[in-house]
Design a protein around this motif. Structure first.
Motif, PDB file in Angstrom:
ATOM      1  N   VAL A 192      -5.886  -6.008  -7.069  1.00  0.00           N
ATOM      2  CA  VAL A 192      -5.075  -7.102  -6.541  1.00  0.00           C
ATOM      3  C   VAL A 192      -4.119  -6.606  -5.455  1.00  0.00           C
ATOM      4  N   GLY A 193      -4.122  -5.283  -5.235  1.00  0.00           N
ATOM      5  CA  GLY A 193      -3.282  -4.717  -4.183  1.00  0.00           C
ATOM      6  C   GLY A 193      -3.641  -3.262  -3.932  1.00  0.00           C
ATOM      7  N   ILE A 194      -3.400  -2.825  -2.701  1.00  0.00           N
ATOM      8  CA  ILE A 194      -3.592  -1.423  -2.343  1.00  0.00           C
ATOM      9  C   ILE A 194      -2.437  -0.988  -1.447  1.00  0.00           C
ATOM     10  N   GLY A 195      -2.151   0.294  -1.500  1.00  0.00           N
ATOM     11  CA  GLY A 195      -1.131   0.857  -0.626  1.00  0.00           C
ATOM     12  C   GLY A 195      -1.463   2.301  -0.329  1.00  0.00           C
ATOM     13  N   ALA A 196      -1.107   2.747   0.859  1.00  0.00           N
ATOM     14  CA  ALA A 196      -1.328   4.139   1.245  1.00  0.00           C
ATOM     15  C   ALA A 196      -0.152   4.602   2.092  1.00  0.00           C
ATOM     16  N   ALA A 197       0.206   5.866   1.914  1.00  0.00           N
ATOM     17  CA  ALA A 197       1.312   6.454   2.677  1.00  0.00           C
ATOM     18  C   ALA A 197       1.030   7.926   2.909  1.00  0.00           C
ATOM     19  N   ALA A 198       1.643   8.459   3.959  1.00  0.00           N
ATOM     20  CA  ALA A 198       1.538   9.888   4.284  1.00  0.00           C
ATOM     21  C   ALA A 198       2.569  10.196   5.361  1.00  0.00           C
ATOM     22  N   ARG A 199       2.674  11.462   5.689  1.00  0.00           N
ATOM     23  CA  ARG A 199       3.498  11.823   6.845  1.00  0.00           C
ATOM     24  C   ARG A 199       2.901  11.139   8.066  1.00  0.00           C
ATOM     25  N   SER A 200       3.763  10.731   8.970  1.00  0.00           N
ATOM     26  CA  SER A 200       3.293  10.071  10.183  1.00  0.00           C
ATOM     27  C   SER A 200       2.970  11.089  11.263  1.00  0.00           C
ATOM     28  N   SER A 201       1.973  10.751  12.050  1.00  0.00           N
ATOM     29  CA  SER A 201       1.629  11.600  13.195  1.00  0.00           C
ATOM     30  C   SER A 201       1.996  10.926  14.514  1.00  0.00           C
ATOM     31  N   ASP A 202       2.567   9.729  14.449  1.00  0.00           N
ATOM     32  CA  ASP A 202       2.910   8.991  15.656  1.00  0.00           C
ATOM     33  C   ASP A 202       4.416   9.092  15.916  1.00  0.00           C
ATOM     34  N   ALA A 203       4.775   9.406  17.131  1.00  0.00           N
ATOM     35  CA  ALA A 203       6.178   9.601  17.508  1.00  0.00           C
ATOM     36  C   ALA A 203       7.039   8.351  17.286  1.00  0.00           C
ATOM     37  N   ILE A 204       6.445   7.185  17.317  1.00  0.00           N
ATOM     38  CA  ILE A 204       7.218   5.952  17.160  1.00  0.00           C
ATOM     39  C   ILE A 204       7.933   5.909  15.805  1.00  0.00           C
ATOM     40  N   PHE A 205       7.422   6.647  14.817  1.00  0.00           N
ATOM     41  CA  PHE A 205       8.017   6.637  13.487  1.00  0.00           C
ATOM     42  C   PHE A 205       9.145   7.655  13.340  1.00  0.00           C
ATOM     43  N   LYS A 206       9.362   8.457  14.348  1.00  0.00           N
ATOM     44  CA  LYS A 206      10.490   9.391  14.425  1.00  0.00           C
ATOM     45  C   LYS A 206      10.655  10.261  13.171  1.00  0.00           C
ATOM     46  N   GLY A 207       9.558  10.816  12.701  1.00  0.00           N
ATOM     47  CA  GLY A 207       9.594  11.741  11.583  1.00  0.00           C
ATOM     48  C   GLY A 207       9.690  11.108  10.210  1.00  0.00           C
ATOM     49  N   ARG A 208       9.773   9.797  10.158  1.00  0.00           N
ATOM     50  CA  ARG A 208       9.804   9.123   8.856  1.00  0.00           C
ATOM     51  C   ARG A 208       8.396   9.150   8.256  1.00  0.00           C
ATOM     52  N   GLY A 209       8.319   9.078   6.931  1.00  0.00           N
ATOM     53  CA  GLY A 209       7.022   8.912   6.285  1.00  0.00           C
ATOM     54  C   GLY A 209       6.493   7.530   6.626  1.00  0.00           C
ATOM     55  N   GLU A 210       5.179   7.403   6.689  1.00  0.00           N
ATOM     56  CA  GLU A 210       4.587   6.135   7.116  1.00  0.00           C
ATOM     57  C   GLU A 210       3.818   5.458   5.986  1.00  0.00           C
ATOM     58  N   ILE A 211       4.103   4.188   5.799  1.00  0.00           N
ATOM     59  CA  ILE A 211       3.277   3.341   4.946  1.00  0.00           C
ATOM     60  C   ILE A 211       2.088   2.964   5.836  1.00  0.00           C
ATOM     61  N   LYS A 212       0.932   3.490   5.515  1.00  0.00           N
ATOM     62  CA  LYS A 212      -0.261   3.310   6.350  1.00  0.00           C
ATOM     63  C   LYS A 212      -0.977   2.001   6.048  1.00  0.00           C
ATOM     64  N   SER A 213      -0.924   1.566   4.792  1.00  0.00           N
ATOM     65  CA  SER A 213      -1.575   0.314   4.369  1.00  0.00           C
ATOM     66  C   SER A 213      -0.778  -0.295   3.223  1.00  0.00           C
ATOM     67  N   LEU A 214      -0.687  -1.603   3.232  1.00  0.00           N
ATOM     68  CA  LEU A 214      -0.108  -2.338   2.115  1.00  0.00           C
ATOM     69  C   LEU A 214      -0.713  -3.738   2.153  1.00  0.00           C
ATOM     70  N   TYR A 215      -1.600  -4.010   1.199  1.00  0.00           N
ATOM     71  CA  TYR A 215      -2.284  -5.297   1.138  1.00  0.00           C
ATOM     72  C   TYR A 215      -2.240  -5.824  -0.286  1.00  0.00           C
ATOM     73  N   VAL A 216      -1.933  -7.123  -0.414  1.00  0.00           N
ATOM     74  CA  VAL A 216      -1.913  -7.789  -1.713  1.00  0.00           C
ATOM     75  C   VAL A 216      -2.801  -9.022  -1.612  1.00  0.00           C
ATOM     76  N   ASP A 217      -3.617  -9.218  -2.630  1.00  0.00           N
ATOM     77  CA  ASP A 217      -4.494 -10.387  -2.694  1.00  0.00           C
ATOM     78  C   ASP A 217      -3.637 -11.646  -2.549  1.00  0.00           C
ATOM     79  N   PRO A 218      -4.018 -12.571  -1.664  1.00  0.00           N
ATOM     80  CA  PRO A 218      -3.216 -13.785  -1.473  1.00  0.00           C
ATOM     81  C   PRO A 218      -2.981 -14.563  -2.765  1.00  0.00           C
ATOM     82  N   ASP A 219      -3.917 -14.505  -3.708  1.00  0.00           N
ATOM     83  CA  ASP A 219      -3.751 -15.216  -4.973  1.00  0.00           C
ATOM     84  C   ASP A 219      -2.749 -14.542  -5.908  1.00  0.00           C
ATOM     85  N   PHE A 220      -2.295 -13.332  -5.550  1.00  0.00           N
ATOM     86  CA  PHE A 220      -1.368 -12.584  -6.398  1.00  0.00           C
ATOM     87  C   PHE A 220      -0.041 -12.284  -5.701  1.00  0.00           C
ATOM     88  N   LYS A 221       0.184 -12.914  -4.557  1.00  0.00           N
ATOM     89  CA  LYS A 221       1.454 -12.694  -3.862  1.00  0.00           C
ATOM     90  C   LYS A 221       2.596 -13.332  -4.635  1.00  0.00           C
TER      91      LYS A 221
END
Length: 176
Positions: free
Chosen positions: A73-102
């Motif tokens: 009903v949901g997935i999430g992924a995170a890791a260190r960011s490789s893109d400068a726009i995130f300025k060294g913060r860890g990045e939430i790469k994916s976060l999806y929740v089934d519309p029926d479970f929001k």
């Protein structure tokens, strides 16, 4: 309602995650993504992507699955960011929740677990990007006190989407 459980994903989950990802992504972006991206980012494409992600040696990565009665009903992924726009913060790469479970706390729970992970690997804050026009996600991150800290064009595999970057330098806000 049956209890929601959250667990770490493994390589055996790759295609199940991909199928879920496509379902929710298509629902979310049906009016935002170009037709060619909508068609090309299918279960096969996502299956390859998730297989690569789950078999990588990136020790900073975490992939989570939220389930009810064995169904995602949901997935999430995170890791260190490789893109400068995130300025060294860890990045939430994916976060999806089934519309029926929001609106049941699944997104918050996934985000809290991912933020805890990023803090444990000494990331200085958490950030993510959301496609401009994705009003429900923008409102969700705003309610969680995410600060809009920039914009960028995500090169994506097919679709170059315009994105807003949200950040939390005080990770406790998400974990709380």
């Amino acid at each position: 309602m049956t209890a929601i459980s959250i667990r770490s994903a493994n390589i055996g989950d790759a295609q199940m995650i991909a199928d879920f990802h496509v379902k929710v992504w298509r629902h979310t972006y049906r009016d935002l993504a170009p037709t060619e991206a909508y068609a090309a980012l299918d279960e096969q494409h996502r299956g390859k992507m998730w297989t690569e992600k789950l078999s990588s040696n990136d020790n900073s990565q975490m992939v989570l699955i939220a389930e009810v009665d064995g169904t995602i009903v949901g997935i999430g992924a995170a890791a260190r960011s490789s893109d400068a726009i995130f300025k060294g913060r860890g990045e939430i790469k994916s976060l999806y929740v089934d519309p029926d479970f929001k609106r049941r706390g699944i997104g918050r729970a996934l985000l809290a677990r991912l933020a805890t992970h990023l803090r444990s690997i000494h990331c200085q804050g958490v950030a993510l990007s959301v496609v401009k026009g994705n009003a429900p996600a923008i409102a969700f991150y705003g309610k969680l006190n995410g600060q809009q800290v920039g914009e960028y064009t995500d090169p994506g595999p097919i679709w170059r989407s315009q994105n807003i970057v949200f950040a939390w330098d005080d990770v406790a806000i998400l974990i709380g």
